[in-house]
Design a protein around this motif. Structure first.
Motif, PDB file in Angstrom:
ATOM      1  N   ALA A 133     -50.771 -88.661 -83.927  1.00  0.00           N
ATOM      2  CA  ALA A 133     -51.174 -88.577 -85.136  1.00  0.00           C
ATOM      3  C   ALA A 133     -50.167 -89.008 -86.285  1.00  0.00           C
ATOM      4  N   LEU A 134     -48.987 -88.782 -85.984  1.00  0.00           N
ATOM      5  CA  LEU A 134     -47.799 -89.438 -87.020  1.00  0.00           C
ATOM      6  C   LEU A 134     -47.611 -90.974 -86.973  1.00  0.00           C
ATOM      7  N   CYS A 135     -48.272 -91.465 -85.979  1.00  0.00           N
ATOM      8  CA  CYS A 135     -48.150 -93.120 -85.949  1.00  0.00           C
ATOM      9  C   CYS A 135     -49.018 -93.702 -86.953  1.00  0.00           C
ATOM     10  N   ILE A 136     -49.971 -93.061 -87.652  1.00  0.00           N
ATOM     11  CA  ILE A 136     -50.730 -93.568 -88.731  1.00  0.00           C
ATOM     12  C   ILE A 136     -49.687 -93.871 -89.826  1.00  0.00           C
ATOM     13  N   TYR A 137     -48.873 -93.254 -89.864  1.00  0.00           N
ATOM     14  CA  TYR A 137     -47.830 -93.715 -91.201  1.00  0.00           C
ATOM     15  C   TYR A 137     -46.901 -94.902 -90.896  1.00  0.00           C
ATOM     16  N   ARG A 138     -46.977 -95.248 -89.711  1.00  0.00           N
ATOM     17  CA  ARG A 138     -46.427 -96.801 -89.590  1.00  0.00           C
ATOM     18  C   ARG A 138     -46.719 -97.993 -90.166  1.00  0.00           C
ATOM     19  N   ASP A 139     -46.227 -98.870 -90.560  1.00  0.00           N
ATOM     20  CA  ASP A 139     -46.595 -99.950 -91.143  1.00  0.00           C
ATOM     21  C   ASP A 139     -47.786-100.750 -90.690  1.00  0.00           C
ATOM     22  N   ASP A 140     -48.017-100.935 -89.497  1.00  0.00           N
ATOM     23  CA  ASP A 140     -49.194-101.369 -88.948  1.00  0.00           C
ATOM     24  C   ASP A 140     -50.236-100.498 -88.430  1.00  0.00           C
ATOM     25  N   GLN A 141     -50.055 -98.958 -88.584  1.00  0.00           N
ATOM     26  CA  GLN A 141     -50.934 -97.942 -88.449  1.00  0.00           C
ATOM     27  C   GLN A 141     -51.697 -97.911 -87.224  1.00  0.00           C
ATOM     28  N   ARG A 142     -50.864 -98.250 -86.173  1.00  0.00           N
ATOM     29  CA  ARG A 142     -51.429 -98.269 -84.719  1.00  0.00           C
ATOM     30  C   ARG A 142     -50.910 -96.974 -84.064  1.00  0.00           C
ATOM     31  N   CYS A 143     -51.955 -96.495 -83.127  1.00  0.00           N
ATOM     32  CA  CYS A 143     -51.451 -95.234 -82.634  1.00  0.00           C
ATOM     33  C   CYS A 143     -50.902 -95.373 -81.268  1.00  0.00           C
ATOM     34  N   LEU A 144     -50.588 -94.554 -80.553  1.00  0.00           N
ATOM     35  CA  LEU A 144     -49.661 -94.491 -79.419  1.00  0.00           C
ATOM     36  C   LEU A 144     -50.668 -95.286 -78.258  1.00  0.00           C
ATOM     37  N   PRO A 145     -51.721 -95.166 -77.989  1.00  0.00           N
ATOM     38  CA  PRO A 145     -52.609 -95.737 -77.074  1.00  0.00           C
ATOM     39  C   PRO A 145     -52.422 -97.353 -77.476  1.00  0.00           C
ATOM     40  N   ASP A 146     -52.641 -97.506 -78.709  1.00  0.00           N
ATOM     41  CA  ASP A 146     -52.596 -99.109 -79.414  1.00  0.00           C
ATOM     42  C   ASP A 146     -51.317 -99.899 -78.773  1.00  0.00           C
ATOM     43  N   LEU A 147     -50.194 -99.056 -79.266  1.00  0.00           N
ATOM     44  CA  LEU A 147     -48.755 -99.578 -78.925  1.00  0.00           C
ATOM     45  C   LEU A 147     -48.854 -99.833 -77.371  1.00  0.00           C
ATOM     46  N   LEU A 148     -49.338 -98.810 -76.682  1.00  0.00           N
ATOM     47  CA  LEU A 148     -48.943 -99.121 -75.222  1.00  0.00           C
ATOM     48  C   LEU A 148     -49.733-100.213 -74.512  1.00  0.00           C
ATOM     49  N   ALA A 149     -50.740-100.119 -75.063  1.00  0.00           N
ATOM     50  CA  ALA A 149     -52.055-101.285 -74.592  1.00  0.00           C
ATOM     51  C   ALA A 149     -51.892-102.457 -75.300  1.00  0.00           C
ATOM     52  N   ASP A 150     -51.054-102.676 -76.474  1.00  0.00           N
ATOM     53  CA  ASP A 150     -50.869-103.816 -77.172  1.00  0.00           C
ATOM     54  C   ASP A 150     -52.109-104.216 -77.756  1.00  0.00           C
ATOM     55  N   THR A 151     -52.999-103.334 -78.252  1.00  0.00           N
ATOM     56  CA  THR A 151     -54.276-103.280 -78.916  1.00  0.00           C
ATOM     57  C   THR A 151     -54.146-102.931 -80.421  1.00  0.00           C
ATOM     58  N   ALA A 152     -55.346-103.198 -81.259  1.00  0.00           N
ATOM     59  CA  ALA A 152     -55.229-102.778 -82.602  1.00  0.00           C
ATOM     60  C   ALA A 152     -56.984-102.612 -82.961  1.00  0.00           C
ATOM     61  N   VAL A 153     -56.992-101.887 -83.853  1.00  0.00           N
ATOM     62  CA  VAL A 153     -58.407-101.640 -84.461  1.00  0.00           C
ATOM     63  C   VAL A 153     -58.676-102.133 -85.476  1.00  0.00           C
ATOM     64  N   VAL A 154     -59.758-103.082 -85.563  1.00  0.00           N
ATOM     65  CA  VAL A 154     -59.872-104.034 -86.764  1.00  0.00           C
ATOM     66  C   VAL A 154     -61.366-103.661 -87.167  1.00  0.00           C
ATOM     67  N   ASP A 155     -61.468-104.183 -88.457  1.00  0.00           N
ATOM     68  CA  ASP A 155     -63.050-104.106 -89.335  1.00  0.00           C
ATOM     69  C   ASP A 155     -63.942-105.490 -88.280  1.00  0.00           C
ATOM     70  N   ALA A 156     -64.880-104.652 -87.957  1.00  0.00           N
ATOM     71  CA  ALA A 156     -65.933-105.553 -86.725  1.00  0.00           C
ATOM     72  C   ALA A 156     -66.524-106.745 -87.606  1.00  0.00           C
ATOM     73  N   THR A 157     -66.930-106.238 -88.929  1.00  0.00           N
ATOM     74  CA  THR A 157     -67.358-107.430 -89.951  1.00  0.00           C
ATOM     75  C   THR A 157     -66.617-108.582 -89.904  1.00  0.00           C
ATOM     76  N   ALA A 158     -65.282-108.555 -90.149  1.00  0.00           N
ATOM     77  CA  ALA A 158     -64.450-109.293 -90.520  1.00  0.00           C
ATOM     78  C   ALA A 158     -63.962-110.051 -89.194  1.00  0.00           C
ATOM     79  N   HIS A 159     -63.901-109.295 -87.920  1.00  0.00           N
ATOM     80  CA  HIS A 159     -63.682-109.911 -86.611  1.00  0.00           C
ATOM     81  C   HIS A 159     -64.894-109.485 -85.591  1.00  0.00           C
TER      82      HIS A 159
END
Length: 125
Positions: A90-116
């Motif tokens: 939960a505290l990872c949302i305060y990082r600059d990139d706002q990626r959670c721990l699963p995102d950091l481990l899997a090298d993923t990101a959650v993006v806007d589906a309409t833009a991407h």
């Protein structure tokens, strides 16, 4: 209750839990299909967001399930340690990139589906 009433209760519970299990397996199957197809679950689709690799490429289903979801699910069910993982995640949302721990481990990101949009669903302009 008498012994006969208990047997009826056990059978009814088995039916209800069986129906629940089938519904959960069905929803899980739908979510896995959607993750494979577009990087979205049912609720990510409703929120118009999707999961991609940090470089913007498509994330494979194996990466999403085995690297992003499973390790953190297993950590969340561990007694006493689950609160630490939940708090750190939960505290990872305060990082600059706002990626959670699963995102950091899997090298993923959650993006806007309409833009991407997914490449196979992208509409030519």
């Amino acid at each position: 209750p008498t012994f006969g009433d208990f047997d009826i209760w056990v059978r009814e519970c088995a039916v209800y839990y069986g129906i629940y299990l089938l519904l959960m397996l069905g929803l899980g199957g739908i979510n896995l299909y959607l993750l494979h197809r577009s990087g979205q679950t049912i609720f990510k689709r409703l929120l118009k967001i999707r999961i991609v690799r940090s470089d913007g490429s498509e994330a494979s289903l194996n990466r999403l399930v085995w690297v992003r979801w499973l390790p953190f699910y297993l950590c969340m069910i561990l007694p006493c340690l689950n609160i630490v993982f939940f708090l750190c995640d939960a505290l990872c949302i305060y990082r600059d990139d706002q990626r959670c721990l699963p995102d950091l481990l899997a090298d993923t990101a959650v993006v806007d589906a309409t833009a991407h949009p997914p490449p196979h669903l992208a509409v030519a302009a």
